[in-house]
Design a protein around this motif. Structure first.
Motif, PDB file in Angstrom:
ATOM      1  N   LEU A 285       0.831  -1.202   0.000  1.00 19.87           N
ATOM      2  CA  LEU A 285       0.000   0.000   0.000  1.00 19.87           C
ATOM      3  C   LEU A 285       0.869   1.257   0.000  1.00 19.87           C
ATOM      4  O   LEU A 285       0.573   2.229  -0.711  1.00 19.87           O
TER       5      LEU A 285
ATOM      6  N   GLU B 234      -2.457  -5.678  -7.434  1.00 22.15           N
ATOM      7  CA  GLU B 234      -3.040  -5.139  -6.203  1.00 22.15           C
ATOM      8  C   GLU B 234      -3.757  -3.815  -6.477  1.00 22.15           C
ATOM      9  O   GLU B 234      -4.839  -3.552  -5.915  1.00 22.15           O
TER      10      GLU B 234
ATOM     11  N   ILE C 298      -7.855  -2.823  -5.906  1.00 24.64           N
ATOM     12  CA  ILE C 298      -8.374  -1.629  -5.233  1.00 24.64           C
ATOM     13  C   ILE C 298      -9.261  -0.829  -6.177  1.00 24.64           C
ATOM     14  O   ILE C 298     -10.332  -0.344  -5.803  1.00 24.64           O
TER      15      ILE C 298
ATOM     16  N   HIS D 137     -12.730   0.035   1.032  1.00 26.21           N
ATOM     17  CA  HIS D 137     -12.286  -0.511   2.304  1.00 26.21           C
ATOM     18  C   HIS D 137     -11.313   0.429   3.005  1.00 26.21           C
ATOM     19  O   HIS D 137     -10.646   1.247   2.378  1.00 26.21           O
TER      20      HIS D 137
ATOM     21  N   TRP E 222      -7.572  -3.380   3.930  1.00 24.53           N
ATOM     22  CA  TRP E 222      -6.750  -3.740   2.775  1.00 24.53           C
ATOM     23  C   TRP E 222      -5.488  -4.481   3.215  1.00 24.53           C
ATOM     24  O   TRP E 222      -5.030  -5.399   2.532  1.00 24.53           O
TER      25      TRP E 222
END
Length: 238
Positions: A45, A75, A79, A86, A91
């Motif tokens: 992230l 990823e 998203i 979320h 996540w």
């Protein structure tokens, strides 16, 4: 360093984190598996955040327009495609897994940073380790973090140190330079995993906390690890 080996600043945050979280010699992680997987999810992230691909809007993570192609495109598409948004913590829990850890390690194998060593038991591969192959990237990462934390290399004196025999100086110590966003994110992730103090026991923890206090991916890692530990503690008492 071999020209094919990436420089430290060319490593993604997940790669840099795993490199620092792995024993150089035996290739074993220095952290429990659940901490390694959870923090790696936060590092993914954080990487997408640095690339400008995602951001936190309100309480939820959102994809925000185009971003450079990266090894974490899958990823990002997860998203982007989710009909329901979320929180960062959610996540982290969705992205953590053994497969992600293995994939990042294998990418570093391809780059020549670590080696893939498989151990057999009864003719079958039972475990995989990733000892260091080239120390250059890790050494550069450690030096960069050391500078960001205001630490001096062993055996050196501060730039305003008073020479022997000279009168004492009233000058204040030079302030450590403000680290870049990538270094700050890596420090935040190491702290969330409980590894920063082990790597840099002399670091000023107040300075470290001040550097990373607004880093949302590492806060999500801390929240998820707190929940996992509560679950482990409850399981141990039942």
């Amino acid at each position: 360093m071999n020209a094919a080996i990436p420089k430290a600043e060319e490593l993604s945050l997940p790669q840099a984190f795993l490199l620092l979280a792995t024993n150089d010699t035996d290739g074993e992680p220095e952290l429990p598996a659940y901490v390694l997987r959870t923090t790696l999810a936060g590092a993914i992230l954080a990487e997408l955040d640095l690339l400008g691909a995602i951001s936190v809007r309100g309480k939820h993570v959102r994809a925000i327009g185009e971003a450079p192609e990266s090894e974490f495109q899958h990823e990002l598409e997860l998203i982007r495609d989710k009909s329901r948004h979320h929180t960062p913590k959610r996540w982290v829990s969705m992205l953590e897994g053994r497969g992600e850890v293995h994939r990042v390690y294998e990418r570093m194998v391809a780059l020549g940073v670590v080696e893939h060593v498989g151990e057999k038991h009864l003719g079958l591969f039972k475990s995989t380790r990733y000892p260091e192959k080239d120390h250059g990237p890790e050494a550069a990462l450690l030096q960069t973090i050391q500078t960001a934390l205001g630490l001096r290399p062993a055996g050196t004196q501060p730039s305003n140190a008073t020479p022997a025999g000279a009168p004492p100086s009233n000058a204040a110590p030079a302030a450590a330079p403000q680290p870049g966003a990538r270094t700050t994110a890596l420090i935040a992730l190491l702290q969330a995993a409980g590894l920063l103090g082990r790597l840099f026991p002399e670091a000023d923890q107040n300075r470290a906390r001040g550097l990373v206090k607004n880093h949302w991916p590492s806060r999500a890692v801390e929240d998820e690890l707190r929940l996992i530990r509560l679950g482990l503690a409850d399981a141990a008492t039942t």
